[in-house]
Design an enzyme around this catalytic site. Structure first.
Site, PDB file in Angstrom:
ATOM      1  CG  LEU A   6      -1.980  -1.016   1.351  1.00 27.34           C
ATOM      2  CD1 LEU A   6      -2.648  -0.939   2.715  1.00 27.34           C
ATOM      3  CD2 LEU A   6      -3.014  -0.827   0.251  1.00 27.34           C
ATOM      4  CB  SER A   8      -1.282   4.842   3.060  1.00 22.64           C
ATOM      5  OG  SER A   8      -1.987   3.618   3.066  1.00 22.64           O
ATOM      6  CB  CYS A   9       1.855   0.283   4.063  1.00 17.79           C
ATOM      7  SG  CYS A   9       2.704  -0.904   5.111  1.00 17.79           S
ATOM      8  CG  ASP A  10       4.540   4.527   8.134  1.00 22.19           C
ATOM      9  OD1 ASP A  10       4.349   5.328   7.193  1.00 22.19           O
ATOM     10  OD2 ASP A  10       4.166   4.747   9.297  1.00 22.19           O
ATOM     11  NE  ARG A  13       4.460   6.355   2.677  1.00 25.95           N
ATOM     12  CZ  ARG A  13       3.751   6.742   3.724  1.00 25.95           C
ATOM     13  NH1 ARG A  13       4.299   6.889   4.897  1.00 25.95           N
ATOM     14  NH2 ARG A  13       2.478   7.003   3.597  1.00 25.95           N
TER      15      ARG A  13
END
Length: 104
Positions: A6, A8-10, A13
């Site tokens: 995702l 938005s997933c840290d 990232r």
């Protein structure tokens, strides 16, 4: 190498930043191809489901009892992330063992 995760997933990232020449597929936007999902379920089984997620907590018991593949197709954010496909090998998550296996 393909990373399924995702935007938005840290954790996703961090993996994207650490890995060079990686193709990123956002599972919320594009889902996971059926053949990749089948291979991941064969390798990781129920560990592929993130039962700590907000999505999981929002499901009723009948929904949770459905087969894993059907759940992941309908709710791709239930997948533990990231799922990294490197040729014929797959890695789940971004723990130290995965990082070490993919280093270099």
């Amino acid at each position: 190498m393909i990373l399924y995760g995702l935007k938005s997933c840290d954790t996703c990232r961090a993996a994207r930043k650490a890995l060079e020449n990686i193709d990123f597929i956002d599972v919320r936007d594009d889902g996971v191809p059926s053949e990749v999902l089948d291979a991941a379920l064969a390798q990781f089984g129920k560990a592929l489901l993130n039962t700590r997620s907000t999505t999981w907590r929002g499901l009723d018991e009948a929904e949770r009892a459905r087969p894993e593949k059907a759940l992941l197709q309908d709710h791709p954010t239930l997948m533990k992330r990231p799922l990294i496909v490197d040729g014929d090998r797959m890695y789940l998550g971004w723990a130290k063992d995965v990082q070490a296996a993919l280093a270099g």
